[in-house]
Structure formats: structure tokens, C-alpha cells
Design a protein around this motif. Sequence first.
Motif, PDB file in Angstrom:
ATOM      1  N   ASP A   1       9.231  -8.379  43.990  1.00 14.64           N
ATOM      2  CA  ASP A   1       9.776  -9.393  43.390  1.00 14.64           C
ATOM      3  C   ASP A   1       9.507  -9.670  42.178  1.00 14.64           C
ATOM      4  O   ASP A   1       8.256  -9.934  41.773  1.00 14.64           O
ATOM      5  N   VAL A   2      10.523  -9.925  41.315  1.00  9.69           N
ATOM      6  CA  VAL A   2      10.454  -9.985  39.936  1.00  9.69           C
ATOM      7  C   VAL A   2       9.796 -11.280  39.586  1.00  9.69           C
ATOM      8  O   VAL A   2       9.122 -11.846  38.796  1.00  9.69           O
ATOM      9  N   HIS A   3      10.351 -12.360  40.245  1.00  6.95           N
ATOM     10  CA  HIS A   3      10.175 -13.856  40.148  1.00  6.95           C
ATOM     11  C   HIS A   3       8.525 -13.915  40.112  1.00  6.95           C
ATOM     12  O   HIS A   3       7.727 -14.628  39.339  1.00  6.95           O
ATOM     13  N   ALA A   4       8.077 -13.276  41.182  1.00  3.88           N
ATOM     14  CA  ALA A   4       6.641 -13.526  41.624  1.00  3.88           C
ATOM     15  C   ALA A   4       5.973 -12.754  40.650  1.00  3.88           C
ATOM     16  O   ALA A   4       4.680 -13.147  40.094  1.00  3.88           O
TER      17      ALA A   4
ATOM     18  N   LYS B   1       6.538 -12.367  37.315  1.00  2.48           N
ATOM     19  CA  LYS B   1       6.507 -13.304  36.125  1.00  2.48           C
ATOM     20  C   LYS B   1       5.330 -14.298  36.343  1.00  2.48           C
ATOM     21  O   LYS B   1       4.824 -14.699  35.666  1.00  2.48           O
ATOM     22  N   GLN B   2       5.277 -14.818  37.519  1.00  2.00           N
ATOM     23  CA  GLN B   2       4.578 -16.352  37.956  1.00  2.00           C
ATOM     24  C   GLN B   2       2.895 -15.482  38.021  1.00  2.00           C
ATOM     25  O   GLN B   2       2.084 -16.138  37.458  1.00  2.00           O
TER      26      GLN B   2
ATOM     27  N   LEU C   1       1.052 -14.032  45.460  1.00  2.00           N
ATOM     28  CA  LEU C   1       1.739 -13.425  44.402  1.00  2.00           C
ATOM     29  C   LEU C   1       1.607 -11.966  44.533  1.00  2.00           C
ATOM     30  O   LEU C   1       2.826 -11.125  44.139  1.00  2.00           O
TER      31      LEU C   1
ATOM     32  N   MET D   1      14.437 -13.263  48.284  1.00  4.52           N
ATOM     33  CA  MET D   1      13.138 -12.689  48.973  1.00  4.52           C
ATOM     34  C   MET D   1      13.794 -11.965  50.226  1.00  4.52           C
ATOM     35  O   MET D   1      14.854 -12.852  50.898  1.00  4.52           O
TER      36      MET D   1
END
Length: 127
Positions: free
Chosen positions: A58-61, A63-64, A49, A1
Motif C-alpha cells: 500500500d503506497v498510502h501506508a 507514505k504515512q 502500517l 486496499m
Amino acid sequence: MRIETLLSKFAIKGINYDPQSGGGKALLSAEEQLAVVGLCWHESPVGWLVLFVEGLRDVHALKQLQIATRGETLRLMEDWRGVYPEKALTALCATAIAEATQQNGQVCPECNGRAIVVDKNRNRCKC
């Protein structure tokens, strides 16, 4: 990030409480500012998120957020009758995320934003 981008998105500024300083640099460091953000995380994690996805891509956010949206969808649909295909639920979650993360949002092509759909037999139902 990219922390600097996140802090600038929310316009978080360090607050200088020292009355003897003549202004200038803030007394709160970036780490302390992030600690304040972390304390607020528990208030609305899905909201944060959404902001991470919107502001930072943000790709991780993302997915969450998809997992959280899917869980909320299943929770709300527990007492509904019938079987709903997985692809329909995935599309519903993707549309909700797209509306939340885009500035202008999207208008549903089925109902044109009216939340009522009229079928060929002139039956009305909620969209």
C-alpha cells in the motif's frame, strides 16, 4: 486496499458463538472483522502500517510510515550534538522501513550486522 487480502494475511476468522449452529459460515462479517482491526489500530499504528506495506504494498501506508519513522527519528535525535544532513535522515528512515517490511530484512553493509564500525584509524563507534 484489498480487504480480503488483508484479512487473509492476518488469518482473521469470524467466530461463531451460537451453540445451536452446526458450524459453517462465521457470524462475524468482513465489516465486523475490520472493526476489530480498527479497535486494535490505536495499540500500534506503526505496526499496522508496516503490515499494510508488507502485505498489501500500500503506497498510502508507505507514505504515512515514512512520516511516522521520520518523526520518531527526529524525536530520538533531539539531544544529539551536531548537524545531520536531510539525505542521511531519509536514508536512515528508508533502511528502517526496508528492514521492517522485508521478510529476511537487510544486513547493514557498513557493519555487517555487528553494530560496530571500525574506521581506518582503528577507532570503534556504533553503527
